[in-house]
Design a protein around this motif. Structure first.
Motif, short mmCIF file in Angstrom:
data_model
loop_
_atom_site.label_atom_id
_atom_site.label_comp_id
_atom_site.label_asym_id
_atom_site.label_seq_id
_atom_site.Cartn_x
_atom_site.Cartn_y
_atom_site.Cartn_z
N ALA A 166 0.83 -1.20 0.00
CA ALA A 166 0.00 0.00 0.00
C ALA A 166 0.87 1.25 0.00
CB ALA A 166 -0.91 0.01 1.23
N CYS A 180 2.96 -3.26 3.63
CA CYS A 180 1.83 -4.14 3.29
C CYS A 180 0.52 -3.50 3.74
CB CYS A 180 1.98 -5.49 3.99
SG CYS A 180 3.32 -6.48 3.34
N LEU A 181 -0.52 -3.75 2.95
CA LEU A 181 -1.82 -3.14 3.22
C LEU A 181 -2.29 -3.40 4.65
CD1 LEU A 181 -4.26 -1.59 2.15
CD2 LEU A 181 -5.19 -3.76 1.32
N GLU A 182 -2.06 -4.62 5.17
CA GLU A 182 -2.63 -4.92 6.49
C GLU A 182 -1.91 -4.17 7.61
OE1 GLU A 182 -2.75 -9.14 7.27
OE2 GLU A 182 -0.84 -9.09 8.32
N TYR A 184 -1.85 -1.13 7.57
CA TYR A 184 -2.65 0.09 7.60
C TYR A 184 -4.12 -0.21 7.88
CZ TYR A 184 1.49 2.19 5.59
OH TYR A 184 2.78 2.61 5.40
N THR A 185 -4.68 -1.19 7.18
CA THR A 185 -6.13 -1.37 7.19
C THR A 185 -6.53 -2.65 7.93
OG1 THR A 185 -6.09 -2.54 5.11
CG2 THR A 185 -6.35 -0.16 5.00
N ILE A 241 -7.03 4.54 2.62
CA ILE A 241 -6.00 3.61 2.13
C ILE A 241 -6.66 2.33 1.62
CG2 ILE A 241 -4.09 2.11 2.85
CD1 ILE A 241 -2.92 4.67 3.05
N LEU A 242 -7.65 1.85 2.38
CA LEU A 242 -8.36 0.64 1.94
C LEU A 242 -9.01 0.87 0.58
CD1 LEU A 242 -9.39 -2.24 2.54
CD2 LEU A 242 -11.37 -1.19 3.68
N LYS A 245 -6.66 0.85 -2.44
CA LYS A 245 -6.22 -0.48 -2.88
C LYS A 245 -7.40 -1.31 -3.40
CE LYS A 245 -2.55 -1.50 -2.99
NZ LYS A 245 -1.54 -1.16 -4.03
N ASP B 248 2.21 -7.82 -6.61
CA ASP B 248 0.81 -7.80 -6.18
C ASP B 248 0.01 -8.91 -6.85
OD1 ASP B 248 1.36 -5.62 -4.62
OD2 ASP B 248 0.05 -4.23 -5.68
#
Lengths: 321, 321
Positions: A166, A180-182, A184-185, A241-242, A245, B248
């Motif tokens: 992210a 990594c996205l997780e 953040y979200t 952010i979610l 993505k 990704d």
């Protein structure tokens, strides 16, 4: 009537259910996943729970098989591989051990993929052939259904949306990568955002009196409901952010809908608007009208139990054919 | 023997082929896509090409249908929608017009999805059920095959990997968004990178004597082969950005392989190493051993023609069932 034993092994709890072939959830049970000292001690406890559940069944029910949803399930080797939270189960032949114990076929599937299947069986995705389910819990889980089939990949490990990047060079993730996205979200990502905002801004906040170790997503949620500016900004940032993505998922899959579930999803009122705005901003314009981000209609964890059960009944169908 | 008329409508040329049901390419033809003044004038030229191709067929061949690969194909409405390069065909009932002219069923599919199907039929992806084909041309096309089916999405417009965001707030894309992957990893993206590098660095370069309008990817390629430092850095940067985003796709799909095709892919020697390094850096560690980035085994455009033909034969199968 055929019945599946459905198991969802999480980092904290192991949930069990008996599900009949009409996907009625007959009986449920739960135990902690950790603290047994050995694999066999944990498994024996699970076996006992299954026996207890089964002992209450009428005679016209027959257990056809066992379906297990877990993190990091390799569906080819039928083993859990590289799981951080339940590392004691890594590389253990657990399906074989269940089969020896109960004499019925046992299947493994990634928990995110199981939940996506379950949402299609009993949840809001019924009748859809292209949809995505995102679980916003301590981490971020995901299952992607394409043309009616859940995307499993070569080893069954597809759908790790929590680990797309992210933010380049961003927050350190437990997986070893950065941004990594997780990070953040998720519930833990939300907390990290609160601490970043407390450092960046000088606004007062109830959250400034709580240590990192002690702060929970629930406390952030309650602060936000009271109008705490840091908590509100943290939810807003998380949602944005979610959404940014999710735009990539819309561009790649053009799904009928993206469903959110998990603990954090129950606070969707506080971030869904930002999520939709983030998605609209980042998506190819021709997709803008097709963004449907919805809340799952199933209780957290139920979806995964239905999905794991479907392995048993779908497997039977394949055998019959 | 059943034969499909296979058509690939590109921004520059329209390619046609007759393909038999064993996927032998019998005859080919080509015409410019633009410059006809009207839709009917363009279509009549295409119709004439088809008639000419068909007139050379033996009597034991029979045309079963027509498959058309185009950008921005909406498979539900069977129309091209929102295409920038071939905007004169937007919202035209082209499949109906082909059906009226030739009296056979006509199907539409996105060109990136057609090429992915074709790679599975005749190319290096034969026998694979989870793979991705990336076309690196003027833009970036993509087709994603999941559990044996190409991901088409609600309207058939899935797989627009060229428009995932590679750089937040980055380069302006023709689609309206900023930072889309294809503004970096395509023939035009490569050129933009060269101009950025010429601005940032003070190294000498053959490319400094060429204007933006006049510079082609071929010139950059030739400069790189001569060791030009700006050209070499541009390929390296392009490869790395591509790899970072392919990570990704690996995380989401865990494919058996990702294939590259298109003009830029023929210069893969200059960037593939950077691509693999970028992918390895950004991917969830459990996937690192599963990254297989390969070059397509089909000539550019052939894959899309086979894929478009498969619509005819697969459609027939469905009708028979």
């Amino acid at each position: 009537m055929k019945v599946a034993v459905s198991i969802d092994i999480g980092g904290t709890n192991t949930k069990l259910a008996l599900v009949d072939q009409n996907y009625q959830l007959l009986r449920r049970s739960q135990l902690p996943t950790l603290g047994y000292g050995s694999v066999s001690s944990y498994l024996n406890t699970v076996f006992n729970h299954i026996r207890k559940l089964a002992s209450g069944l009428d005679r016209n029910y027959e257990i056809e098989g066992i379906g297990i949803g877990t993190p990091c399930a390799n569906t080819r080797t039928k083993m859990i591989e590289g799981a951080a939270n339940i590392s004691f189960l890594n590389d253990q032949p657990i399906t074989t051990l269940f089969e020896s114990e109960f004499g019925v076929p046992t299947q493994l599937i990634n928990d995110g993929n199981a939940a996506a299947l379950g949402e299609g069986i009993k949840g809001a995705a019924q009748g859809m052939s292209n949809y995505i389910l995102i679980t916003l819990g301590t981490g971020l889980g995901c299952g992607i259904v394409v043309e009616g089939k859940v995307a499993q990949g070569v080893r069954g490990m597809a759908g790790e949306f929590g680990h797309v990047i992210a933010q380049k060079g961003g927050r350190q993730c437990a997986c070893g990568a950065k941004g990594c996205l997780e990070t953040y979200t998720s519930a833990s990502g939300l907390k990290r955002t609160v601490f970043e905002l407390m450092a960046d801004l000088d606004q007062e906040s109830i959250l400034r009196s709580i240590s990192f170790e002690q702060m929970s997503a629930k406390q952030i949620y309650e602060a936000a409901l009271k109008g705490d500016p840091i908590a509100l900004k943290a939810f807003d940032f998380t949602g944005m952010i979610l959404g940014e993505k999710l735009a990539d998922l819309v561009t790649l899959f053009e799904p009928q809908a993206i469903f959110l579930t998990g603990g954090l999803a129950s606070a969707a009122d506080l971030f869904l608007e930002a999520t939709i705005a983030g998605a609209r901003k980042n998506v190819l314009p021709i997709y803008r009208s097709t963004i449907h981000i919805l809340i799952s209609s199933l209780a957290v964890n139920e979806a995964a139990l239905y999905g794991a059960a479907s392995l048993v009944f779908e497997h039977q169908k394949q055998v019959v054919l």
